[in-house]
Structure formats: C-alpha cells, structure tokens
Design a protein around this motif. Structure first.
Motif, PDB file in Angstrom:
ATOM      1  N   THR A 172       0.884 -12.574   5.105  1.00  0.00           N
ATOM      2  CA  THR A 172       0.310 -11.241   4.980  1.00  0.00           C
ATOM      3  C   THR A 172       1.379 -10.200   5.275  1.00  0.00           C
ATOM      4  N   TYR A 173       1.458  -9.183   4.396  1.00  0.00           N
ATOM      5  CA  TYR A 173       2.464  -8.144   4.537  1.00  0.00           C
ATOM      6  C   TYR A 173       1.793  -6.776   4.615  1.00  0.00           C
ATOM      7  N   ARG A 174       2.319  -5.923   5.488  1.00  0.00           N
ATOM      8  CA  ARG A 174       1.910  -4.526   5.488  1.00  0.00           C
ATOM      9  C   ARG A 174       2.324  -3.911   4.159  1.00  0.00           C
ATOM     10  N   ALA A 175       1.511  -2.994   3.635  1.00  0.00           N
ATOM     11  CA  ALA A 175       1.813  -2.421   2.334  1.00  0.00           C
ATOM     12  C   ALA A 175       1.185  -1.039   2.197  1.00  0.00           C
ATOM     13  N   ILE A 176       1.554  -0.379   1.134  1.00  0.00           N
ATOM     14  CA  ILE A 176       0.892   0.861   0.747  1.00  0.00           C
ATOM     15  C   ILE A 176       0.627   0.753  -0.747  1.00  0.00           C
ATOM     16  N   SER A 177      -0.604   1.056  -1.165  1.00  0.00           N
ATOM     17  CA  SER A 177      -1.032   0.743  -2.532  1.00  0.00           C
ATOM     18  C   SER A 177      -1.567   1.971  -3.245  1.00  0.00           C
ATOM     19  N   ASN A 178      -1.239   2.077  -4.515  1.00  0.00           N
ATOM     20  CA  ASN A 178      -1.789   3.135  -5.367  1.00  0.00           C
ATOM     21  C   ASN A 178      -2.848   2.533  -6.284  1.00  0.00           C
ATOM     22  N   VAL A 179      -4.043   3.108  -6.235  1.00  0.00           N
ATOM     23  CA  VAL A 179      -5.130   2.706  -7.125  1.00  0.00           C
ATOM     24  C   VAL A 179      -5.287   3.809  -8.164  1.00  0.00           C
ATOM     25  N   GLY A 180      -5.052   3.491  -9.434  1.00  0.00           N
ATOM     26  CA  GLY A 180      -5.196   4.534 -10.442  1.00  0.00           C
ATOM     27  C   GLY A 180      -4.362   4.325 -11.675  1.00  0.00           C
ATOM     28  N   TYR A 181      -4.026   5.450 -12.332  1.00  0.00           N
ATOM     29  CA  TYR A 181      -3.375   5.414 -13.639  1.00  0.00           C
ATOM     30  C   TYR A 181      -1.879   5.720 -13.606  1.00  0.00           C
ATOM     31  N   LYS A 182      -1.313   6.076 -12.459  1.00  0.00           N
ATOM     32  CA  LYS A 182       0.101   6.484 -12.344  1.00  0.00           C
ATOM     33  C   LYS A 182       0.416   7.616 -13.324  1.00  0.00           C
ATOM     34  N   PRO A 183      -0.225   8.775 -13.169  1.00  0.00           N
ATOM     35  CA  PRO A 183      -0.142   9.857 -14.170  1.00  0.00           C
ATOM     36  C   PRO A 183       1.238  10.452 -14.370  1.00  0.00           C
TER      37      PRO A 183
ATOM     38  N   SER B 104       1.394  -1.950  -5.423  1.00  0.00           N
ATOM     39  CA  SER B 104       1.618  -2.017  -3.977  1.00  0.00           C
ATOM     40  C   SER B 104       3.101  -2.178  -3.643  1.00  0.00           C
ATOM     41  N   PHE B 105       3.538  -1.400  -2.665  1.00  0.00           N
ATOM     42  CA  PHE B 105       4.860  -1.567  -2.076  1.00  0.00           C
ATOM     43  C   PHE B 105       4.691  -2.353  -0.793  1.00  0.00           C
ATOM     44  N   LEU B 106       5.378  -3.491  -0.686  1.00  0.00           N
ATOM     45  CA  LEU B 106       5.278  -4.351   0.489  1.00  0.00           C
ATOM     46  C   LEU B 106       6.463  -4.091   1.413  1.00  0.00           C
ATOM     47  N   TYR B 107       6.178  -3.841   2.673  1.00  0.00           N
ATOM     48  CA  TYR B 107       7.243  -3.631   3.645  1.00  0.00           C
ATOM     49  C   TYR B 107       7.959  -4.957   3.925  1.00  0.00           C
ATOM     50  N   ASP B 108       9.275  -4.873   4.012  1.00  0.00           N
ATOM     51  CA  ASP B 108      10.089  -6.032   4.395  1.00  0.00           C
ATOM     52  C   ASP B 108       9.842  -7.235   3.483  1.00  0.00           C
ATOM     53  N   PHE B 109       9.822  -6.960   2.176  1.00  0.00           N
ATOM     54  CA  PHE B 109       9.541  -8.005   1.200  1.00  0.00           C
ATOM     55  C   PHE B 109      10.432  -7.798  -0.013  1.00  0.00           C
ATOM     56  N   GLU B 110      11.145  -8.828  -0.432  1.00  0.00           N
ATOM     57  CA  GLU B 110      12.075  -8.689  -1.552  1.00  0.00           C
ATOM     58  C   GLU B 110      11.952  -9.820  -2.568  1.00  0.00           C
ATOM     59  N   GLU B 111      10.882 -10.581  -2.500  1.00  0.00           N
ATOM     60  CA  GLU B 111      10.736 -11.732  -3.399  1.00  0.00           C
ATOM     61  C   GLU B 111      10.178 -11.319  -4.761  1.00  0.00           C
ATOM     62  N   SER B 112      10.369 -12.175  -5.740  1.00  0.00           N
ATOM     63  CA  SER B 112       9.743 -12.019  -7.049  1.00  0.00           C
ATOM     64  C   SER B 112       8.528 -12.938  -7.100  1.00  0.00           C
ATOM     65  N   ILE B 113       7.362 -12.360  -7.300  1.00  0.00           N
ATOM     66  CA  ILE B 113       6.134 -13.168  -7.271  1.00  0.00           C
ATOM     67  C   ILE B 113       5.302 -12.943  -8.537  1.00  0.00           C
TER      68      ILE B 113
END
Length: 307
Positions: free
Chosen positions: A232-243, A255-264
């Motif tokens: 589980t990673y702390r994150a900040i997420s945008n819900v929407g259309y990215k206008p 979502s931007f994950l803190y302290d995470f650099e993997e490709s998933i």
C-alpha cells in the motif's frame, strides 16, 4: 473462493452458512451479516454469500443504476473477508417468478444446503417480493436451517444503507463514506497507458479507467492510497477528465504514488479515496498545472506527517 455465476442448476456439496442480500457497497450493515456466517465456520459450515445478478434494483427498475462496488470489486472483497463460496444467481423473468416458499426450499435448502441463514430485516425475495425474513424464520425449522435476522445498523443517528452511502459518495464526503463502509471507498482495475504527461513533468502517475457502471465522486483531487498486490502506497489521485491536457470526455482516475518508481502497466490495483482535496479545474498552461500538482503533492506529504 469458489464463484458460481450464471447457473441456476448448481448443487453445493457442503452444508453452508449463508448471507443473502444485494451487497451494494458492502457497508457496515452488510458486514454484520458476514460476521454472522463467519462465526459458523466453528460449526463446520462453509461460508456462502448469495446475491442476484443483476441486482433487483436494476432488473425491476429497468435502468442501470451506478454501482458502489462492481462485480470484480465485490469478488475481491468477499474473498479478502473470508467467504468460501459466492453465488451470483441469475435474475430473470423465470427466476423472479419463483414463489418465495419454493425459493426457500429448492434453492436455499436443497441447492445451497443452508443450515444457517443471516438476513437483513428489510430482505425481500420471490415472486412479487412476497418473501421476507419473517417468512424464512417460519419456514426454516421445517427446511433444516436456522435464521438470524439482523436489524439495521445506525451511525450518527441514521440507518446505514446503500442509498445513504451513494449520497455521501455523490457529495464527495469520503470521510463519511469510510465510516459507513468500514473502509475507504475503492476504485479498482488494471493500470492503463496514459499520455505520459505526468512523467514528462516529473510526476509519473498510474491511470485507471473505471467501468461506466461505477459510481464516482465529484471530479477533483483526492488524498488517497493505492494498493498494489499486498503493498500500500500513499498517493494523491485526480478523478475526472484532465481538462488542461485533453478535451476527451473519458472519466479516469490518475494517481501519483509517493516513493514509487515501478512500472505496473496491466496490473490490477485498488485506489482508496480517503478525503477530498480540491475540485478539478482547467489551468491556463501546462506550467500552471505543474505548479498546482507540486502543491497538491506537498499537501499530501504534509497530511501524511500530521495524520
């Protein structure tokens, strides 16, 4: 967990403790039903959830109501909670016309091999919705199963229901939703490729495209967590259309994950929306968006330290 779906002619091999209901949202009231059947494991009963597919609300209402939990999300959560068998019973004209007494005998007693049944006080089933928890209690002794009726659970002076949870999600009150569900509101799915703009700005993100049936909160930025397998990673997420970056009207969760650099890419993840941060907005430039994202990420860091 064994899943039985699209099949009305199944026969379970083990005696079961059954929780019956719609389970939209799987809120703390639903969890009381699940707690009751899980207790019966000590008696050697397999734990079983019985639900209809589609839900009676959709079938009889004639419209596709947005779901608090998709089929895949329900399956994942039931398995995590310890359910042994999930029955997604087909609801159609034929099955909806079965008299409640026949439903109790043929499906619950014979096919399900129910020896214990947990039901909400507002349960209705069978032709015309004539069956209820009181009828099951009356029929149970003769059919070989015990019935326990669960009263409505109240929180902050209000009865907990899927309708109440839905209203709080639509308001974006995710803290209230967490209390009603007993866990944060989750959006699950496989990570898809985005436009890579976040990565070029120095903020790599993961993207989900929720099914159209999934109920989403108001468009905006949320403090969140992202669950990748057992991590589980702390994150900040945008819900929407990215206008700011696209005119495409496709609802997504980025979502931007803190302290995470993997490709998933292609992996199944779950995004928990913990609290609303700010509404979605269009910025004058990508640079203005970059500055706001930097502020959002800092706000999430600060919330982590203070929370």
């Amino acid at each position: 967990m064994e899943i039985i779906t699209g099949n009305t002619q199944f026969n379970l091999e083990k005696n079961t403790a059954v929780a019956i209901g719609k389970f939209d949202g799987i809120h703390i009231g639903h969890r009381r039903l699940l707690e009751e059947i899980l207790l019966r494991r000590e008696c050697g009963l397999a734990t079983c959830v019985f639900t209809f597919d589609p839900s009676p609300t959709v079938f009889f209402g004639g419209q596709d109501e947005k779901e608090l939990t998709t089929r895949e999300e329900k399956r994942s959560l039931f398995e995590k909670l310890g359910v042994d068998i999930l029955v997604e019973y087909p609801l159609n004209r034929e099955s909806a016309a079965v008299p409640p007494e026949i439903f109790a005998e043929e499906i619950l007693a014979k096919r399900m091999k129910a020896r214990f049944l947990a039901a909400g006080i507002d349960l209705c089933f069978g032709a015309g919705g004539a069956g209820n928890a009181a009828l099951l209690q009356k029929l149970g002794p003769g059919l070989g199963f015990e019935v326990k009726t669960i009263d409505k659970v109240c929180l902050d002076g209000r009865e907990v229901s899927s309708t109440l949870v839905r209203a709080r999600v639509e308001q974006g009150d995710m803290e209230a939703v967490s209390r009603l569900l007993g866990m944060p509101y989750r959006i699950a799915g496989k990570v898809v490729h985005g436009k890579q703009l976040g990565r070029t700005m120095g903020f790599p993100t993961v993207n989900l495209l929720p099914p159209k049936s999934k109920l989403l909160p108001p468009k905006g930025v949320y403090f969140s967590q992202v669950h990748v397998g057992e991590r589980t990673y702390r994150a900040i997420s945008n819900v929407g259309y990215k206008p700011t970056v696209t005119d495409e009207r496709v609802m997504g969760v980025e979502s931007f994950l803190y302290d995470f650099e993997e490709s998933i890419y292609g992996e199944y993840i779950e995004v928990s929306l913990n609290a609303f941060h700010r509404p979605e907005q269009r910025f004058e430039s990508v640079e203005a968006l970059r500055m706001q994202i930097r502020e959002d990420i800092a706000a999430g860091r600060n919330r982590e330290k203070t929370g």
